[in-house]
Write a protein that holds these residues in place. Structure first.
Motif, short mmCIF file in Angstrom:
data_model
loop_
_atom_site.label_atom_id
_atom_site.label_comp_id
_atom_site.label_asym_id
_atom_site.label_seq_id
_atom_site.Cartn_x
_atom_site.Cartn_y
_atom_site.Cartn_z
N GLN A 14 11.03 -6.76 2.06
CA GLN A 14 9.97 -6.83 0.91
C GLN A 14 9.54 -5.72 0.70
O GLN A 14 9.43 -5.13 -0.42
CB GLN A 14 8.91 -7.72 1.02
N CYS A 15 9.25 -4.76 1.98
CA CYS A 15 8.40 -3.59 1.75
C CYS A 15 8.26 -3.07 2.69
O CYS A 15 8.02 -3.62 3.90
CB CYS A 15 7.01 -3.90 1.04
N ARG A 17 5.88 -0.81 3.90
CA ARG A 17 4.62 -1.01 4.33
C ARG A 17 4.21 -2.15 4.84
O ARG A 17 3.67 -2.19 6.23
CB ARG A 17 3.61 -0.79 3.34
N ARG A 18 4.76 -3.33 4.59
CA ARG A 18 4.64 -4.61 5.30
C ARG A 18 5.43 -4.74 6.53
O ARG A 18 4.79 -5.15 7.61
CB ARG A 18 5.00 -5.71 4.46
N LEU A 21 3.10 -2.95 8.89
CA LEU A 21 2.09 -3.66 9.45
C LEU A 21 2.21 -4.90 10.40
O LEU A 21 1.79 -5.09 11.38
CB LEU A 21 1.09 -4.25 8.01
N VAL A 193 2.40 2.79 0.54
CA VAL A 193 3.01 2.08 -0.74
C VAL A 193 2.09 1.42 -1.49
O VAL A 193 1.30 0.58 -0.99
CB VAL A 193 4.07 1.25 -0.22
N ALA A 194 1.79 1.94 -2.71
CA ALA A 194 0.69 1.10 -3.65
C ALA A 194 1.33 -0.15 -4.21
O ALA A 194 2.45 -0.70 -3.91
CB ALA A 194 0.81 1.99 -4.73
N HIS A 198 6.54 -5.93 -6.50
CA HIS A 198 7.28 -6.34 -5.30
C HIS A 198 6.18 -6.97 -4.31
O HIS A 198 6.71 -7.94 -3.49
CB HIS A 198 7.85 -5.10 -4.64
N CYS A 199 5.05 -6.93 -4.56
CA CYS A 199 4.24 -7.57 -3.59
C CYS A 199 4.10 -9.31 -3.73
O CYS A 199 3.71 -9.90 -2.96
CB CYS A 199 2.79 -7.22 -3.73
N CYS A 205 2.23 -11.38 -0.75
CA CYS A 205 1.96 -10.55 0.32
C CYS A 205 0.60 -10.73 0.83
O CYS A 205 -0.54 -10.41 -0.04
CB CYS A 205 2.31 -9.06 0.36
N TRP A 207 -1.45 -8.65 2.35
CA TRP A 207 -1.96 -7.56 2.45
C TRP A 207 -2.43 -6.92 1.08
O TRP A 207 -2.80 -5.66 0.97
CB TRP A 207 -1.39 -6.41 3.32
N ILE A 208 -2.41 -7.77 0.19
CA ILE A 208 -2.59 -7.04 -1.20
C ILE A 208 -4.14 -6.32 -1.36
O ILE A 208 -4.05 -5.21 -1.86
CB ILE A 208 -2.47 -8.40 -2.40
N CYS A 211 -3.70 -2.80 -0.05
CA CYS A 211 -3.05 -1.84 -0.85
C CYS A 211 -3.33 -1.73 -2.31
O CYS A 211 -2.79 -0.77 -3.06
CB CYS A 211 -1.47 -2.25 -0.69
#
Ligand code: SF4
Length: 479
Positions: A14-15, A17-18, A21, A193-194, A198-199, A205, A207-208, A211
């Motif tokens: 997905q990302c 940054r995720r 984390l 990543v902003a 994609h979130c 996700c 962690w919205i 971010c």
């Protein structure tokens, strides 16, 4: 031998940054989307195994190496038609296959989902497992997902073949996701990543907030029901409520919200007092709680049938005295008939039935259709229902609502001395889980009693909140 799980591999897909984390031990934010209810998971797993019987389980209480070795032994034994909870490892990622089904040319990876249909997220779940298993040397020839047939109605016995629908899923390749996961694990700093579209792809996700740009005091994003309005304002480049053009089209509650935010004051419309007074004494403030067992538990129920399990009623007489009544179904049986009979007995024949949302009235209509012998009683109750929610939405706003008119948002704004913080159960979803746990055959008596008390306290708080909010708003409106 393994450092990661399927969820890490999918996070990396997905990302970046995720992925970072996940791989740096950052604790999930509180209130993250749950991965499914334990009682649901157990019931769905049992139904799936009943559909593909004769399999052998890889025990959970072995260490990883032993589970992998046991999986290999079972796969090598051609007399075993299926392996349940088979374990595979590739590239440091450990996965567990719910069902590995032996077919002529190899194995099918099968997973069941507690849902009436399946989507991209479910497909990624099963294909990630299949990919890791294939990389680990298993001859995987396909993937299948099982979901509920929403039309299924349970008879005396559960029929897993009629309950579950099988869907074929195309295999996927996770090579790039694994590479991203390993790179994230080796990366020192958190990638910036902003938040973006994609979130939510394929699932939201957790962690919205981390971010996203924080919502400022004047942000247009706090306006109620603002989906289309936000798009229109974004096209105009407006992010601040103070700069919304005067000719911008907004519904009344959005206009009240703008006034309230700009003036840092609560909005009280002229219609609030007459609307709050449009009730008849004795006023019965009523709230229902319900459970939705995923796998039908009793005859006549379908997947996710809403079953009302308890009610609370605060009765306010015209002289201001208040009485409380309540009902909670505590047996492991269909609660609907006992719910209706107790409610009809407590509802009396006059006065308003005050609720907060359309849920109670729609539940009563559903019960009326289900139990036609109580049609007239339930119909009479429906005709006495007064919903406080549209009254509040049409005539009141407080900056602390931040766009939400839910009772959980309204109560701290209007009656800050009366919130839900002291309760074990904080929302309807928790109450639904608690009820299923309470009636479960394996729940110890002490825990059952604790859950019973928590459920009664939660539902009673909802109706007390309604009574207090109406009284406080009447005062503020000059009543
Ligand atoms: S919220 Fe969005 S940007 Fe942040 S980690 Fe999740 S997917 Fe990535």
């Amino acid at each position: 031998m393994a450092s990661f799980h399927r969820s890490d591999l999918l996070a990396a897909r997905q990302c970046p940054r995720r992925a970072w984390l996940h791989t740096h031990g950052v604790a999930m934010p509180a209130g993250s989307p749950s991965l499914g209810r334990a009682d649901d998971r157990d019931a769905v797993r049992a139904a799936a195994r009943a559909r593909f019987p004769g399999g052998v389980v890889v025990p959970h209480d072995l260490v990883l190496e032993e589970r992998v070795a046991r999986t290999r032994e079972l796969l090598a034994d051609a007399a075993i038609p299926a392996v349940y909870d088979a374990v595979f490892v590739h590239g440091g990622v450990e996965v567990r296959a719910a069902i590995l089904l032996r077919v002529e040319a190899g194995f099918l990876v099968v997973e069941a989902r507690s849902a009436n249909s399946v989507g991209e997220g479910h497909e990624l779940d099963v294909t990630a497992v299949a990919w890791v298993a294939a990389q680990d040397g298993v001859p995987v020839v396909g993937c299948r997902l099982l979901h509920f047939d929403r039309e299924y109605v349970r008879g005396e016995e559960l029929d897993p073949h009629a309950l579950l629908v099988e869907v074929e899923v195309e295999p996927r390749d996770f090579t790039a996701s694994l590479a991203r996961l390993l790179a994230a694990a080796a990366e020192g700093g958190e990638p910036q990543v902003a938040a973006g579209s994609h979130c939510r792809d394929p699932r939201p996700c957790p962690w919205i907030e981390r971010c996203s740009t924080p919502e400022g005091r004047w942000s247009v994003r706090q306006l109620p029901r603002a989906g289309r309005l936000l798009h229109e304002l974004a096209e105009l480049g407006v992010e601040d409520v103070r700069f919304i053009p005067s000719d911008q089209r907004m519904n009344p509650s959005q206009q009240h919200a703008v006034w309230s935010i700009v003036n840092s004051a609560e909005y009280i419309g002229q219609g609030l007092r007459p609307a709050l007074e449009s009730v008849r004494y004795p006023i019965r403030f009523v709230d229902f709680e319900a459970a939705q067992p995923a796998v039908p538990r009793w005859p006549g129920t379908s997947p996710f049938t809403q079953l009302p399990t308890q009610w609370s009623m605060h009765i306010q007489a015209s002289d201001g005295t208040v009485e409380h009544r309540e009902f909670l179904h505590t047996e492991d049986s269909d609660p609907r008939r006992a719910f209706v009979e107790s409610l009809v007995a407590a509802a009396g024949g006059d006065g308003s039935i005050v609720v907060y949302s359309g849920y109670e009235a729609s539940t009563l209509r559903g019960l009326r259709d289900r139990l036609p012998e109580h049609w007239e009683d339930l119909e009479a109750i429906v005709h006495r229902v007064v919903d406080l929610l549209p009254i509040v939405r049409d005539h009141y706003y407080h900056p602390a609502l931040r766009g939400s008119f839910s009772m959980k948002a309204l109560l701290p704004a209007v009656c800050p001395e009366l919130d839900y913080s002291d309760l074990a159960l904080k929302n309807g979803e928790m109450a639904a889980r608690a009820w299923l746990r309470m009636i479960g055959p394996n729940t110890p008596p002490a825990e059952r009693e604790e859950l019973r008390a928590s459920l009664l306290a939660y539902c009673a708080r909802d109706t007390l909140a309604m009574l207090a909010v109406r009284a406080r708003l009447l005062t503020r409106a000059g009543g």
